[in-house]
Structure formats: structure tokens, C-alpha cells
Design a protein around this motif. Sequence first.
Motif, PDB file in Angstrom:
ATOM      1  N   GLU A  34      44.948  38.126  44.774  1.00 25.41           N
ATOM      2  CA  GLU A  34      43.775  38.080  44.954  1.00 25.41           C
ATOM      3  C   GLU A  34      43.075  39.480  44.556  1.00 25.41           C
ATOM      4  O   GLU A  34      42.446  39.381  43.512  1.00 25.41           O
ATOM      5  N   SER A  37      43.795  39.483  40.328  1.00 29.30           N
ATOM      6  CA  SER A  37      42.335  38.315  40.002  1.00 29.30           C
ATOM      7  C   SER A  37      41.191  39.165  39.641  1.00 29.30           C
ATOM      8  O   SER A  37      40.682  38.953  39.261  1.00 29.30           O
ATOM      9  N   ASN A  38      40.549  39.995  40.899  1.00 36.30           N
ATOM     10  CA  ASN A  38      39.758  40.248  41.292  1.00 36.30           C
ATOM     11  C   ASN A  38      39.449  41.544  39.868  1.00 36.30           C
ATOM     12  O   ASN A  38      38.984  41.583  39.170  1.00 36.30           O
ATOM     13  N   ASP A  41      39.207  39.920  36.153  1.00 34.97           N
ATOM     14  CA  ASP A  41      38.090  39.402  36.631  1.00 34.97           C
ATOM     15  C   ASP A  41      36.699  40.362  36.124  1.00 34.97           C
ATOM     16  O   ASP A  41      36.075  40.057  35.084  1.00 34.97           O
TER      17      ASP A  41
HETATM   18 MG    MG Z   1      38.209  37.164  43.466  1.00 27.33          MG
END
Ligand code: MG
Length: 608
Positions: A34, A37-38, A41
Motif C-alpha cells: 500500500e 503504491s501510494n 501514485d
Molecule cells: Mg493507496
Amino acid sequence: MARSKTKSFQTETKQLLQLMIHSLYSNKEIFLRELVSNSSDALDKLRFNAIEDNKLLEGDAELKININLNSQNNTVTISDNGIGMTEEEIIENIGTIAKSGTAQFLSEMTGDKKKDSNLIGQFGVGFYSVFMVAEKVSVHSRSALAKAEDAVMWESSGEDTYQLSNIPKEDRGTKITIHLNEDNKEFSELMRVKFLLQKYSQYINFPLILNPEEGESETINDSEAIWLKSKRSVKDDEYKEFYKFISYDSNDPLKWIHNKVEGKQEYSSLLFIPEKSPYDLWNRDTPRGIKLFIQRVFIMDDAAHFLPLYLRFIKGVVDSSDLPLNVSREILQDHPLVDSIKKGLTKRVLDTLKKMQKDQPEDYQTFWKEFGLVIKEGPAEDYENAESIAELFLFASTANDGSNVETTLDQYIERMNADDEKIYYSIADTYEAAANSPHIEHLKANDTEVLILTDRIDEWLMTTLMQYKGKSLINIAKEELDESAKKPRVTKEKQEVIDKMKKSLDSRVSDVIPSSRLVDSAACLVLSKDEPGAQLKRILEASGQTFEESKPVFEVNLKHKLIKKLSSMSGKEFTNFSQFLFDYAVIAEGGSPKDPAKYLRQLDKYLG
Ligand code: MG
Ligand code: ADP
């Protein structure tokens, strides 16, 4: 240094944190997925914004993610040089305001640990998963637009509050330091972290660099986009892993479709057909599973315009070389290039399904069971492809009575006599009711095949289609069924009985006629051609339409002993028995009589 302030999480966020810490911990390793992935992003956002404002990249153009380990202090640090956050953004994103997905996430919890931890990513509550392993988390962030002295630090132990303070930060982006708690020290060990990064973050599109306490740094992933590679160079396992990476599904995909289109328009696409339907399949408004890239730059998730709604279960990536980099959802909506990509992808998916139906019937059964109902929405939405979509349908049929095998429309046609022009179908809520409907008695007696339809949208579907490959689709519960069948002979006495019945049932039927379709049953109700049947009526009523009570044609089997019995009656008795026969026909259709108690009283009487 500026004074720090303490703020409180919102109730829903507190609930979420409690859940993370106390219930979901069995799959806690996903916190790493997570956070990475942030970061990814954030790098995507920076690259996207830099299209308009190239200065954003100045002095630090190499976008990457660094992971640092310190087993002495039990910390893991994840840093990126992405878009970063201002103080307001931090408060909004990981602070006071519960994110819109939070409540829904809480309500979707199933108790199945694996499923639930996949939901974390899907609902945009991933950041908080870090509290499954951390006793304290510090986030240092500097927005790409902010000066070095305007960075911000956010700190929390995952209880009710968090602290904010102003700090200086030399470089752009976000650095998250995780202070692992006593039970989770393993996540600062090199081999463990490396394994997890390879498992979950292989397909991140930016270099992912692991820095051990001592020794060489190592780039973990191959940041070349898998969809841009040639089909031959990608292994099945890589496709499967990539699917799991983008979909948060823990099952393998049923099938993938990888293509590169060159020529007038250039794009690459990698689409996946899942094995299981997602929890939100029936929410027709939810975002869809296509990620849009333009010239390898990530543009948006949930690019809904690239596939029709009846293929909304497909997940994947489209990477266009021709769309303008500054597209918005509004622009996509009626961009001609989007339309032509949509056509191309739709055709590819339909062809793939058709091929699967032929070559891998078992896989196809799996697919049909999960997604058949959605595919049935197709002909109404995509008129152009109606026939290719209809080729995909599977139906139960009287030809394979009782067995589980379902037939396609093409197989039905193959079994027809060469000069037959009609495909017959019987609709009811259950298989038994449709297969034993009095309406199909004479077809069965002739060995004519009838499709047995029980899905709630089948009647609507068949009414939309009307015909298939030149053959009309005929609802056996409606009039105009059989010019071919012999009309029964009606004597004068019988005609009198029929006329009397018409009078007795005056308010409920539009006509009473001798039937040519009934063999074993005494009577049945037949709808006029233009009238919706029970199933379609329910759908239309749900969408707000109202109907007058229908007046079906009442068909009677003059050879039947109940009709013979009726002929011997008169007066009140005749009227009552006519009405009894009407209810009898209603029941045969799977309906219920208006006054069931009265029906039973009559039944008792006639049996007595
Ligand atoms: Mg996220
Ligand atoms: P989601 O990623 O689905 O939005 P998360 O809970 O994982 O949900 O993250 C919440 C938000 O916090 C993100 O949408 C983003 O705005 C912000 N955020 C988290 N990590 C970073 C980061 N490394 N850089 C910039 N913003 C971040």
C-alpha cells in the motif's frame, strides 16, 4: 522549530484504525504494497502535472522510490520524490477527514481475512494499513509546489490523534518512517522486505530501490511496462501476477488479451477476464477497471469510456500513443479516438469469449456462471454487436432435459429442421415452471426444442433481440404461436360452452378460444403479442411504469376431462367452475390465484 499541534481523527477513521490493528493483522505484510503504491501514485501525479509545468521536475527529474531499512532502530523508511503534500493536503488525505471510501469499506468487511485485506487497496484506505505493524509512523512531506522551509511532518501512533508540525525538507516528495512494533520487527529484515517487494510491487512503473543498512543498493523491479513488451517475452506467471497487482484480486485471471495496434492509430492494451465477479458488479455507476496511460504516462484509473458497460468486469490497461496528454474525463467522453479504441477492444473481448466457448467449454461455463447476466445486457447497449453477443449466450433447453449442459443459439439452430424459422422459448421464475408449462405441451409432443429461460432479464433480453440469424425468437406464452398446428374442430355444443365461459370470465379475459397447443392440461393463459409477460412487467414496474391488469386469452383443451365436466354444469356452478379453471391456469404459469383460500375450497369440493 514551529510548535506542533495535535488533531483528532474522525470517528470512522478511528474505527478503521481499530479494525486494522485488531482484526486484519493476519495479512499485515500488505502495508508495504500500500505504501509503495501510494508513492507510485505520487510519482504518477508529478509526472502528469509536469506535462503542463516542466519546472516541477527541475533538479530532480529521476523519479524513484527508495526503501531504507534499519534493524537496529526497527524502522523501515519509504521515500519518493513525487508530488508531495501540503499541510492542508495531509489533513485531508490522511488526517481529520474520513475518506469517502471509509464507511463503505467498513460495511463491506466479510471476515475473510484475505478478501478484506484486498479491499483495503480498493477502497482507498491503504495508508492506514501501516498501523498493523507500526507503533509510530512519521510522514515528512514537501509538496512539489512548496519551498524547502514549508514542509510538514505528520506523526501518529494510530490511536485517536495525530501531531502536525512545520519542518524544513531539502527535497521534494514524501518520506514515511515506520517504527515497527515489537511483534513486527521482521519487516526491517532485508530478505523479508525484498521478498515482499518482489511479490507485491514488481509491476510498479518506477525504479524501486532497496537500501540495506550495509552493502549495495538494489533495484528490485523491472519498471518497463509489461503491456509494452512483446507477447512472446512475457510469461504466463507474469501476466497472472500483473493481474493481481492491478486488480487486488487474489485469484488468477481466467484469460488475458494482450495486443498492440499499429497503423492509423497506435495503442497497446492488456485486458483480463477475471474468474470471479467483483463485489460491485451490479453497481452500474461504479468506476470501471481500465487504467489509461498515454505514451506510458499514467493518466487515470477507471477510464470508463474504453469498454461498454456490459463488459464492466474486465480489468486492464490501455496505453495510447495518439491521445493528447492533457485529456480529462470530459474530453474522453466524445473523443473519436476513444470511440475507435472502444470498438477495437470490444471486438477483441467478444472474439476471445467466442473462442473460449469453442475451445475451452469448461472455462467458458465458469465465465458464463459469473458474468452471463451482465453479458445479457449487451444487445440493448451495443446494437451493432448484438448478434456476436447473442452467440455467447447459454440457455437450458428441452433438448438436454435434466442435464446440466446448456445450449447456444447456434446449437439450437443446428438441431432445427432446415425449413423451421422459429426459435421457441419458455420463461418462468424456475426451471420446473418453464419446462413444464402447459404452453409447450404440443411442441414437446412434436419433439420441437424449447429454450428454458429463468434469469430475471431473459424476457427483456429476448424482446430486445427479436430475432437471431434470421430466425424469430418466439415466446411460447404468447399468441400467434402456431399457424402450423391443426385447429381443433368445434361443434355447436362446444361453441356454446366456450361462449358461456366467456361470459363467466368476462372481466378477466379478453377471449376464450379452443386450444391447439394443449395436450395434457385443461387450460392456459395466452398473452397478446405486444403485452409484457410477468417477468418483464416486474422490471418495467420497478422502473416506475404502471400497467392495467392484463386480459389474457383463455385457451381451453376441449378434449380434457375438466372441460367435459364443465360442459355438464349450469348456472352458478358453471360460473364457479370456470373461475376455478382460470385460477388453475394462473397456477400453471407459476402465478397465484387472487383468492387462494377460495381456490382450495373449490378444489376440495370438486374432489369430493
Ligand atoms: Mg493507496
Ligand atoms: P488511496 O491511495 O487509495 O487514495 P490511501 O489511504 O492509500 O488511499 O492514501 C490516501 C491519500 O494520501 C492518497 O490518496 C494521497 O493523496 C495521500 N498520500 C499517501 N501517500 C502519499 C505519498 N507518498 N505522496 C503523496 N501523497 C500521498
